[in-house]
Design an enzyme around this catalytic site. Sequence first.
Site, mmCIF file in Angstrom:
data_model
loop_
_atom_site.group_PDB
_atom_site.id
_atom_site.type_symbol
_atom_site.label_atom_id
_atom_site.label_comp_id
_atom_site.label_asym_id
_atom_site.label_seq_id
_atom_site.Cartn_x
_atom_site.Cartn_y
_atom_site.Cartn_z
ATOM 1 N N ASN A 32 0.829 -1.216 0.000
ATOM 2 C CA ASN A 32 0.000 0.000 0.000
ATOM 3 C C ASN A 32 0.857 1.257 0.000
ATOM 4 O O ASN A 32 0.332 2.374 0.042
ATOM 5 C CB ASN A 32 -0.971 0.012 1.191
ATOM 6 C CG ASN A 32 -0.249 0.065 2.526
ATOM 7 O OD1 ASN A 32 0.962 0.250 2.590
ATOM 8 N ND2 ASN A 32 -1.004 -0.085 3.598
ATOM 9 N N ASP A 50 -3.998 -3.157 -0.308
ATOM 10 C CA ASP A 50 -3.854 -3.245 1.138
ATOM 11 C C ASP A 50 -4.420 -4.584 1.593
ATOM 12 O O ASP A 50 -5.535 -4.950 1.200
ATOM 13 C CB ASP A 50 -4.662 -2.092 1.756
ATOM 14 C CG ASP A 50 -4.284 -1.861 3.194
ATOM 15 O OD1 ASP A 50 -4.214 -2.848 3.943
ATOM 16 O OD2 ASP A 50 -4.054 -0.694 3.551
ATOM 17 N N TYR A 140 4.681 -4.341 19.731
ATOM 18 C CA TYR A 140 5.247 -4.859 18.477
ATOM 19 C C TYR A 140 5.505 -6.363 18.588
ATOM 20 O O TYR A 140 5.032 -7.157 17.766
ATOM 21 C CB TYR A 140 6.544 -4.110 18.125
ATOM 22 C CG TYR A 140 7.301 -4.761 17.005
ATOM 23 C CD1 TYR A 140 6.691 -4.998 15.773
ATOM 24 C CD2 TYR A 140 8.625 -5.173 17.174
ATOM 25 C CE1 TYR A 140 7.377 -5.630 14.743
ATOM 26 C CE2 TYR A 140 9.316 -5.792 16.154
ATOM 27 C CZ TYR A 140 8.686 -6.028 14.941
ATOM 28 O OH TYR A 140 9.368 -6.646 13.928
ATOM 29 N N LYS A 144 3.428 -9.760 16.674
ATOM 30 C CA LYS A 144 4.074 -10.807 15.869
ATOM 31 C C LYS A 144 3.826 -12.187 16.476
ATOM 32 O O LYS A 144 3.635 -13.175 15.757
ATOM 33 C CB LYS A 144 5.575 -10.523 15.782
ATOM 34 C CG LYS A 144 5.910 -9.316 14.921
ATOM 35 C CD LYS A 144 5.679 -9.631 13.449
ATOM 36 C CE LYS A 144 6.036 -8.483 12.551
ATOM 37 N NZ LYS A 144 5.961 -8.845 11.128
ATOM 38 N N ASN A 169 18.742 -8.092 14.012
ATOM 39 C CA ASN A 169 18.747 -6.716 13.479
ATOM 40 C C ASN A 169 19.115 -6.685 11.992
ATOM 41 O O ASN A 169 20.290 -6.869 11.639
ATOM 42 C CB ASN A 169 19.736 -5.859 14.273
ATOM 43 C CG ASN A 169 19.179 -5.462 15.623
ATOM 44 O OD1 ASN A 169 18.835 -6.327 16.428
ATOM 45 N ND2 ASN A 169 19.068 -4.180 15.880
ATOM 46 N N ASP A 283 15.136 -1.033 25.711
ATOM 47 C CA ASP A 283 16.285 -1.668 25.057
ATOM 48 C C ASP A 283 16.937 -2.696 25.982
ATOM 49 O O ASP A 283 17.540 -2.326 26.985
ATOM 50 C CB ASP A 283 17.366 -0.612 24.726
ATOM 51 C CG ASP A 283 17.216 -0.023 23.340
ATOM 52 O OD1 ASP A 283 16.471 -0.599 22.526
ATOM 53 O OD2 ASP A 283 17.864 1.007 23.079
HETATM 54 N N1 UDP Z 1 21.000 3.196 19.119
HETATM 55 C C1 UDP Z 1 21.766 4.266 19.585
HETATM 56 N N2 UDP Z 1 21.583 5.496 18.999
HETATM 57 C C2 UDP Z 1 20.713 5.702 17.968
HETATM 58 C C3 UDP Z 1 19.950 4.611 17.494
HETATM 59 C C4 UDP Z 1 20.111 3.368 18.095
HETATM 60 O O1 UDP Z 1 22.567 4.119 20.518
HETATM 61 O O2 UDP Z 1 20.593 6.856 17.504
HETATM 62 C C5 UDP Z 1 21.167 1.873 19.737
HETATM 63 C C6 UDP Z 1 19.886 1.331 20.352
HETATM 64 O O3 UDP Z 1 19.749 1.802 21.666
HETATM 65 C C7 UDP Z 1 20.147 -0.182 20.272
HETATM 66 C C8 UDP Z 1 21.005 -0.353 19.021
HETATM 67 O O4 UDP Z 1 21.525 0.955 18.735
HETATM 68 O O5 UDP Z 1 20.916 -0.599 21.390
HETATM 69 C C9 UDP Z 1 20.199 -0.851 17.822
HETATM 70 O O6 UDP Z 1 19.053 -0.020 17.675
HETATM 71 P P1 UDP Z 1 18.151 -0.027 16.378
HETATM 72 O O7 UDP Z 1 17.086 1.005 16.568
HETATM 73 O O8 UDP Z 1 19.020 0.069 15.174
HETATM 74 O O9 UDP Z 1 17.525 -1.496 16.348
HETATM 75 P P2 UDP Z 1 16.626 -2.292 17.438
HETATM 76 O O10 UDP Z 1 17.619 -3.096 18.236
HETATM 77 O O11 UDP Z 1 15.869 -1.311 18.235
HETATM 78 O O12 UDP Z 1 15.748 -3.145 16.601
#
Ligand code: UDP
Length: 328
Positions: A32, A50, A140, A144, A169, A283
């Site tokens: 979409n 969609d 989220y 899933k 990741n 996190d």
């Molecule tokens: N992170 C960071 N600064 C940023 C963006 C992400 O330190 O500007 C860190 C975030 O806290 C995590 C890691 O990088 O520990 C990966 O984050 P991302 O958002 O890429 O992927 P996620 O693990 O959330 O799917």
Amino acid sequence: MNILVVGGAGYVGSHAVRLLAAAGHEVWVYDNLSRGHRAAVPSGRLIEGDVLDGARTRQVLREKRIDAVMHFAAFALVGESVAEPAMYYRNNVVAALELLDAMRDADVRRLVFSSTTATYGEPDAIPIAESTRQDPINPYGFTKLVIERAMADYAHAYGLGYAALRYFNAAGASPSGEIGEDHDPESHIIPIVLQVALGQRERITIFGDDYPTPDGTCIRDYIHVDDLGAAHLKALDRLEEGRGICVNLGTGQGTSVRQIIDACRSVTGHAIPEAIGERRPGDPPELVADASLARQILDWEPRYTDIHEIVATAWKWHQSHPQGYGTK
Ligand code: UDP
């Protein structure tokens, strides 16, 4: 096979589309364009639509004589899911259930589904094996997990054959330099650091350097987007009616935020100024896959095992597309 790639205009989906086409499949993208990009889809392959519109999905499945579906179309940001759960339940749960029912009606029994490490929540043990209890800590991850459970029930009752691929990741870009990561706003670490190297941001803020890890920053398992795509092809070959496969897709190697920034410095030759910020809520300190089951049952190995190589593919994309796709 005739394959419908739902969400094929997005980051991971668009890479899978290229690999499917290269393997000789007849590929249609159903998207979409709410977050995907028209320019990420090979010419003539986009069907704008969609999955919430079940009647249209049924029509497409029948008209294109679809044999299998890959479902990439979901929202995937933890923080956003906490702030806007309704959007996540609608797009990730209601829409996916509509897709499952459209597939039932059109008698399409093969589905490869993008799942996530977020279904595990905060696991006690690292690396994370598939047998780890799934106990998500945000909407989220929960959306899933709901669909993983629905697929298991549909397999048992209606003969669905599915694979739930739990990504760690996703990172990097096609080495062709033609497609890559383009989110608006961008929140992922590698694109943000590379935007600093491009002069589009002043510095990278490290979200917390007081975690119980060797350098104090969070550790993640970064898996190249083409390795994810390759695993989808392997999973497609192994689908069996009435059965499900649930596997982690990661490299099994952890990389800290500091190591990501250092790899970006070395690949780009840019100093990349940094600042230390607050921890980002939600996190976990460390998420690394036990990636052995995918090797065993999919006969799949990640080809990119060095974070520098992964960053280099992303850098090629960002340098050649400093504004991303520039347009929807
Ligand atoms: N992170 C960071 N600064 C940023 C963006 C992400 O330190 O500007 C860190 C975030 O806290 C995590 C890691 O990088 O520990 C990966 O984050 P991302 O958002 O890429 O992927 P996620 O693990 O959330 O799917």
